[in-house]
Design a protein around this motif. Sequence first.
Motif, short mmCIF file in Angstrom:
data_model
loop_
_atom_site.label_atom_id
_atom_site.label_comp_id
_atom_site.label_asym_id
_atom_site.label_seq_id
_atom_site.Cartn_x
_atom_site.Cartn_y
_atom_site.Cartn_z
N ALA A 61 -21.33 -14.74 -11.32
CA ALA A 61 -22.42 -13.89 -10.83
C ALA A 61 -21.90 -12.77 -9.95
O ALA A 61 -22.38 -11.62 -10.03
CB ALA A 61 -23.43 -14.74 -10.05
N LEU A 62 -20.93 -13.07 -9.10
CA LEU A 62 -20.32 -12.02 -8.27
C LEU A 62 -19.72 -10.93 -9.13
O LEU A 62 -19.90 -9.73 -8.87
CB LEU A 62 -19.24 -12.64 -7.37
CG LEU A 62 -18.39 -11.64 -6.58
CD1 LEU A 62 -19.23 -10.88 -5.56
CD2 LEU A 62 -17.22 -12.36 -5.90
N HIS A 63 -19.03 -11.32 -10.17
CA HIS A 63 -18.35 -10.34 -11.02
C HIS A 63 -19.32 -9.53 -11.88
O HIS A 63 -18.92 -8.50 -12.44
CB HIS A 63 -17.31 -11.06 -11.90
CG HIS A 63 -16.20 -11.66 -11.11
ND1 HIS A 63 -15.39 -12.66 -11.60
CD2 HIS A 63 -15.77 -11.41 -9.84
CE1 HIS A 63 -14.49 -13.00 -10.68
NE2 HIS A 63 -14.71 -12.26 -9.60
N ARG A 64 -20.56 -9.97 -11.96
CA ARG A 64 -21.57 -9.19 -12.69
C ARG A 64 -22.28 -8.17 -11.80
O ARG A 64 -23.01 -7.32 -12.30
CB ARG A 64 -22.61 -10.13 -13.32
CG ARG A 64 -22.09 -10.94 -14.50
CD ARG A 64 -23.23 -11.58 -15.28
NE ARG A 64 -23.93 -12.59 -14.49
CZ ARG A 64 -23.61 -13.89 -14.49
NH1 ARG A 64 -22.60 -14.33 -15.21
NH2 ARG A 64 -24.30 -14.75 -13.76
N VAL A 65 -22.09 -8.24 -10.51
CA VAL A 65 -22.75 -7.31 -9.60
C VAL A 65 -22.21 -5.90 -9.80
O VAL A 65 -20.99 -5.69 -9.87
CB VAL A 65 -22.55 -7.74 -8.13
CG1 VAL A 65 -23.07 -6.67 -7.17
CG2 VAL A 65 -23.26 -9.07 -7.86
N ASP A 66 -23.09 -4.93 -9.89
CA ASP A 66 -22.72 -3.52 -9.98
C ASP A 66 -22.38 -3.04 -8.56
O ASP A 66 -23.28 -2.84 -7.74
CB ASP A 66 -23.87 -2.71 -10.57
CG ASP A 66 -23.53 -1.24 -10.79
OD1 ASP A 66 -22.63 -0.72 -10.09
OD2 ASP A 66 -24.20 -0.60 -11.62
N HIS A 67 -21.12 -2.87 -8.28
CA HIS A 67 -20.71 -2.54 -6.91
C HIS A 67 -21.22 -1.18 -6.45
O HIS A 67 -21.46 -0.96 -5.27
CB HIS A 67 -19.19 -2.62 -6.76
CG HIS A 67 -18.43 -1.61 -7.56
ND1 HIS A 67 -18.21 -1.73 -8.91
CD2 HIS A 67 -17.86 -0.43 -7.19
CE1 HIS A 67 -17.52 -0.70 -9.34
NE2 HIS A 67 -17.29 0.11 -8.32
N VAL A 68 -21.40 -0.27 -7.39
CA VAL A 68 -21.93 1.04 -7.04
C VAL A 68 -23.41 0.92 -6.66
O VAL A 68 -23.86 1.50 -5.66
CB VAL A 68 -21.75 2.03 -8.21
CG1 VAL A 68 -22.40 3.38 -7.87
CG2 VAL A 68 -20.26 2.23 -8.51
N ALA A 69 -24.16 0.13 -7.41
CA ALA A 69 -25.59 -0.01 -7.16
C ALA A 69 -25.88 -0.65 -5.81
O ALA A 69 -26.92 -0.36 -5.20
CB ALA A 69 -26.23 -0.85 -8.28
#
Length: 356
Positions: free
Chosen positions: A152-160
């Motif tokens: 789930a962490l790796h699916r987070v859009d870091h820009v968003a």
Amino acid sequence: MTHDDSAQSQPSTQNDLSPAELAGIADVLRDAGVDLAGPLTSRLIAGGRSNLTYRLDDGAAAWVMRTPPRAGRTPSAHDVAREYRVIKALGPTDVPVAPAVAVSEDDTLLGGDFAICGFVEGRAIQAQAELDTLTDAQLEKTVEALSGTLAALHRVDHVAVGLERFGRPDAYAARQHKRWTGQWDIVGTHLDPSVHQLAERLATRLADHLPEQASTGIVHGDYRLDNTLVQIDGDDVRVAAVVDWELSTIGDPVADVASMCVYRDPAFDLIMGSPCAWTSPRLPDVEGLAAAYERAGGVPLRDFDQHLALGYYKLAVISAGIDHRYRAGAAHGDGFDTAGQAVPLLLEAGLARLPR
């Protein structure tokens, strides 16, 4: 940035907070809008080999504060303000983190930055004896929960979520190689020449076999069971909070999985000073953990052996840093006096993952 309330506190040390320091911390909480019920008290929570972690209480509520060690620091290794930033950004996402409360980058009070989050109830399973209280079904669910949370962490859009400037998105492996080689030059100078030769061999071979980056996301950098708080109800297990984000950045998610797997090495017990939960033979091996992560919807694990080698190198340098602080008189307790023994074992394990 949280731990369960049953954690044992360390004996009185140079890391105790004075009444004046606690009063200053209280002012920071009030400035953040916290209405304190009374004077703050503190307890240094056991565990951790880098930043100090305290439980703060006002008689009605509790918080957790993170701050760098008082002595023996190394550059860029204790950035709690950065840690706080990623926790705050992840608050609205599906990744379980503690509520972000306040951060202070004024080093005049404690000699360094400090960050405060809400206290989260949960179990920090650190020792093998604690893990052994779980049934096989609970352990299987724990691995599923850990794998699902990391995916789930790796699916987070870091820009968003506002972390577009949290780290460079490209050339992660090359940057990690450069960073940990630089750290080695600071903390590894006191070790035996034979260990230096191992470190040089691994650094050189890594430079020739760096993994290619196929995906980009938020990397925790230190993910394993004892850096989470879990809540267990029968056979139901959930991760209540992921903690200890000081190594987090933007980079290659595959490296996060590799780092998690590297911590399964028995040498990790030397760093912790006793048999720890994450090295238990009851848990899946490297291949089993990698498969559980992929089943949870994580990114494809490309160039995984190279990532494992880099993970072993990173952990070896971290171990050397712990030994460096121990020899400087800035740290004591279980694991600090044996961490240096783990360094050559980890370097050799890293070399074994790379072609000759």
